[in-house]
Design a protein around this motif. Structure first.
Motif, PDB file in Angstrom:
ATOM      1  N   ALA A  32      30.071  22.986  69.945  1.00  0.00           N
ATOM      2  CA  ALA A  32      30.924  23.972  69.495  1.00  0.00           C
ATOM      3  C   ALA A  32      31.995  23.981  70.648  1.00  0.00           C
ATOM      4  O   ALA A  32      33.185  24.213  70.218  1.00  0.00           O
ATOM      5  N   GLY A  35      33.017  19.466  70.167  1.00  0.00           N
ATOM      6  CA  GLY A  35      33.211  18.690  68.924  1.00  0.00           C
ATOM      7  C   GLY A  35      32.288  17.700  69.102  1.00  0.00           C
ATOM      8  O   GLY A  35      31.653  17.070  70.109  1.00  0.00           O
ATOM      9  N   PRO A 104      29.937  32.905  64.151  1.00  0.00           N
ATOM     10  CA  PRO A 104      31.254  32.222  64.884  1.00  0.00           C
ATOM     11  C   PRO A 104      30.679  30.738  65.289  1.00  0.00           C
ATOM     12  O   PRO A 104      31.792  30.031  65.309  1.00  0.00           O
ATOM     13  N   MET A 105      29.549  30.615  65.375  1.00  0.00           N
ATOM     14  CA  MET A 105      29.104  29.120  65.669  1.00  0.00           C
ATOM     15  C   MET A 105      29.410  28.009  64.615  1.00  0.00           C
ATOM     16  O   MET A 105      29.938  27.067  64.857  1.00  0.00           O
ATOM     17  N   ARG A 108      33.138  27.237  64.177  1.00  0.00           N
ATOM     18  CA  ARG A 108      33.741  26.431  65.006  1.00  0.00           C
ATOM     19  C   ARG A 108      32.903  24.917  64.617  1.00  0.00           C
ATOM     20  O   ARG A 108      33.739  23.788  64.869  1.00  0.00           O
ATOM     21  N   ILE A 109      32.026  24.832  64.152  1.00  0.00           N
ATOM     22  CA  ILE A 109      31.252  23.548  64.089  1.00  0.00           C
ATOM     23  C   ILE A 109      31.450  22.729  62.729  1.00  0.00           C
ATOM     24  O   ILE A 109      31.724  21.521  62.921  1.00  0.00           O
ATOM     25  N   ASP A 112      34.605  20.605  62.191  1.00  0.00           N
ATOM     26  CA  ASP A 112      34.500  19.383  62.873  1.00  0.00           C
ATOM     27  C   ASP A 112      33.393  18.320  62.298  1.00  0.00           C
ATOM     28  O   ASP A 112      33.635  17.224  62.203  1.00  0.00           O
TER      29      ASP A 112
END
Length: 198
Positions: A32, A35, A104-105, A108-109, A112
């Motif tokens: 996270a 990247g 949230p994780m 973000r992940i 990517d």
């Protein structure tokens, strides 16, 4: 002697579960933060407070570690418990999918990893095999149960139905990132059930 739970890889060393858990947590935090492209086994090990060898005993490469850990979390996030009705099953699926996508994780992940998959065919194939196909198979059980109950026609197009079930929600929450009203999922479930029955 360390009292932590241990397990042995077939033909390999004994692995301590608390170390595996620390590495797993550190992997997601590092992924996270930097990247996939900048992710390194050395950084994951350092964040976990262990050595690179501990990571390599569990996964042979960065890609193998990523596929194993991400797929384990993604597939576990979607259950196919039988609520007794098609509407109930679809509602449960979408609520769980929403919770996973809004984490949230995950937020973000996921973008990517999807970007990496467009550049790396091997990575894309691995994600499809370990995440896409199993999750699709899980969701397929919902449609097949509805057919068995008589809620859907016997000739229901299961593959097309699977596209209807999660794609609108994924588009809304991930691609466009539009806000959802309080009754959005309820209205979406109604549309999906109607489309499946059509």
């Amino acid at each position: 002697m360390n009292s932590s739970t241990t397990r042995r890889v077939s033909g390999g060393p004994v692995l301590q579960d608390d170390v595996t858990e620390a590495i797993t947590d550190s992997f997601f935090e590092e992924l996270a933060a930097v990247g996939y492209g900048k992710l390194s086994i050395e950084a994951v090990a350092k964040r976990a407070g262990t050595g690179k060898a501990a990571v390599y005993r569990r996964w042979p490469s960065k890609q193998a570690m990523t596929v194993a850990l991400v797929s384990g979390a993604a597939v576990a996030a979607t259950s196919t418990g039988d609520t007794g009705s098609l509407r109930g099953d679809v509602t449960q699926l979408l609520h769980e999918f929403t919770a996973a996508l809004r984490h949230p994780m995950t937020a973000r992940i996921m973008p990517d990893l999807l970007a990496e998959a467009t550049r790396n065919e091997g990575f894309a194939a691995a994600l499809l095999a370990t995440i896409g196909n199993p999750r699709r198979e899980n969701a397929g059980r919902i449609i097949r149960r509805a057919i068995e109950r008589g809620e859907l026609p016997a000739d229901t197009d299961v593959e097309l139905g699977l596209d209807f079930m999660v794609s609108p929600l994924y588009w809304r929450l991930v691609v466009t990132n539009f806000p959802t009203e309080d009754d959005y999922l309820e209205r979406l479930v109604t549309k999906i059930v109607s489309a499946l029955a059509a």
